[in-house]
Design an enzyme around this catalytic site. Structure first.
Site, PDB file in Angstrom:
ATOM      1  N   CYS A   1       0.870  -1.189   0.000  1.00 16.65           N
ATOM      2  CA  CYS A   1       0.000   0.000   0.000  1.00 16.65           C
ATOM      3  C   CYS A   1       0.903   1.234   0.000  1.00 16.65           C
ATOM      4  O   CYS A   1       2.126   1.127   0.179  1.00 16.65           O
ATOM      5  CB  CYS A   1      -0.870   0.003   1.249  1.00 16.65           C
TER       6      CYS A   1
ATOM      7  N   HIS B   1       3.183   1.929  11.302  1.00 13.81           N
ATOM      8  CA  HIS B   1       1.940   2.020  12.071  1.00 13.81           C
ATOM      9  C   HIS B   1       2.074   2.779  13.383  1.00 13.81           C
ATOM     10  O   HIS B   1       1.280   2.585  14.307  1.00 13.81           O
ATOM     11  CB  HIS B   1       1.315   0.632  12.250  1.00 13.81           C
TER      12      HIS B   1
ATOM     13  N   HIS C   1      -1.763  -4.723  19.033  1.00 15.34           N
ATOM     14  CA  HIS C   1      -1.149  -4.219  17.797  1.00 15.34           C
ATOM     15  C   HIS C   1      -0.378  -2.921  18.086  1.00 15.34           C
ATOM     16  O   HIS C   1      -0.879  -2.060  18.822  1.00 15.34           O
ATOM     17  CB  HIS C   1      -2.234  -3.986  16.739  1.00 15.34           C
TER      18      HIS C   1
ATOM     19  N   GLU D   1       0.009  -0.233  16.535  1.00 14.11           N
ATOM     20  CA  GLU D   1      -0.743   1.005  16.263  1.00 14.11           C
ATOM     21  C   GLU D   1      -1.626   1.373  17.467  1.00 14.11           C
ATOM     22  O   GLU D   1      -1.714   2.536  17.858  1.00 14.11           O
ATOM     23  CB  GLU D   1      -1.627   0.812  15.019  1.00 14.11           C
TER      24      GLU D   1
ATOM     25  N   SER E   1       1.612  -5.223   3.214  1.00 17.38           N
ATOM     26  CA  SER E   1       3.070  -5.177   3.404  1.00 17.38           C
ATOM     27  C   SER E   1       3.777  -6.322   2.680  1.00 17.38           C
ATOM     28  O   SER E   1       4.926  -6.643   2.991  1.00 17.38           O
ATOM     29  CB  SER E   1       3.395  -5.183   4.896  1.00 17.38           C
TER      30      SER E   1
END
Ligand code: SF4
Length: 280
Positions: free
Chosen positions: A12, A74, A124, A126, A262
């Site tokens: 991305c 992230h 996570h 993030e 990714s």
């Protein structure tokens, strides 16, 4: 066998950006480059960085003074950035703009006394850095049952981890209506994630089997697997071509291929070439 690729596949925008910044930094300075955790969740890409001389550590304390530290796509918490500055580290922040946007929205909601609810995976990176930024003043939920336990609040702000399942976010949003007088929903799932999830649903309608390629720890890859299975298609999650099994397929199958955000093109091409070797 017919192989059909998802319309959205490969890196991305945020991952491309993070990898290209890190590659550039490495070209200029090979000696003392550190990463605070893997900058993206793809083991093959991270292995290449290690071969190029990057050292991956978990804590700022492990990095010698005046080194260069590259942060994750992230996100990174303000307290870690502060520690890095105090140690005179040169910081290369590769946080994706979509992740920065969620951080700003969370800060806004927190400052304005909303009860902040985050749809996310508690462990996570993030979410860990997001919670740190707003001093843990939020509830992280993943399921409808967790929403049911929330007590009535004057106002609720609802946001999502950038890589969650958009359809589940909608479901959880509607359940929050009963819990408050005022509900503010920010759809913080990133555009790349939404497009990938929508295109995999289209793909699922055309094929017998889907192979999802991506890191085991990659949240957006796991979402793709979850969505494919929700569509009732036989789905396999692999990281590399070597994990693929001949017996999964038949020569007449229509096989769909998709990947997490990714996963590099070369890993995807290796999978496609192996399928072609077996069945064409
Ligand atoms: S998946 Fe979305 S939020 Fe994550 S790096 Fe890519 S563009 Fe950014």
């Amino acid at each position: 066998m017919k192989i059909i690729l998802s319309k959205e596949i490969g890196f991305c925008f945020g991952v491309k950006n993070s990898v290209s910044i890190a590659t550039k930094v490495l070209k200029e300075n090979k000696k003392s480059v550190y990463m605070l955790g893997p900058i993206i969740h793809n083991p093959q890409v991270m292995e290449n960085f290690k071969k190029e001389g990057v050292r991956i550590v978990d804590r700022v304390e492990e990095i010698p003074e005046k080194s260069t530290v590259i942060t994750r796509a992230h996100g990174v918490s303000y307290s870690i950035l502060h520690q890095a500055l105090e140690k005179n580290l040169s910081i290369v922040d590769t946080t994706c703009p979509y992740v920065k946007k969620v951080q700003k929205i969370a800060e806004y909601l927190n400052k304005n006394n909303y009860f902040v609810v985050i749809f996310g995976d508690k462990m996570h990176p993030e979410i860990v850095s997001l919670l740190d930024i707003i001093n843990n003043n939020a509830l992280v939920v993943d399921k409808v049952t967790e929403i049911k336990k929330i007590k009535y609040q004057k106002k609720i702000g609802f946001i999502s981890q950038t890589t969650k399942n958009i359809y589940n976010f909608e479901k959880l949003s509607s359940k929050l209506l009963d819990k408050t007088e005022e509900l503010r929903i920010f759809n913080t799932i990133c555009k790349a994630t939404v497009e990938r999830q929508k295109s995999v649903i289209k793909l699922a309608r055309q094929v017998d089997i889907i192979v999802v390629i991506g890191g085991r720890k990659s949240a957006n890859t796991s979402r793709l697997v979850e969505i494919c299975r929700q569509q009732g298609v036989k789905t396999y999650h692999i990281e590399t071509k070597d994990q693929m099994k001949y017996k999964w397929f038949h020569p007449e199958d229509n096989v769909g291929i998709t990947s997490g955000a990714s996963t590099p093109d070369w890993v995807i091409n290796e999978v496609i070439n192996k399928l072609k070797e077996w069945y064409n």
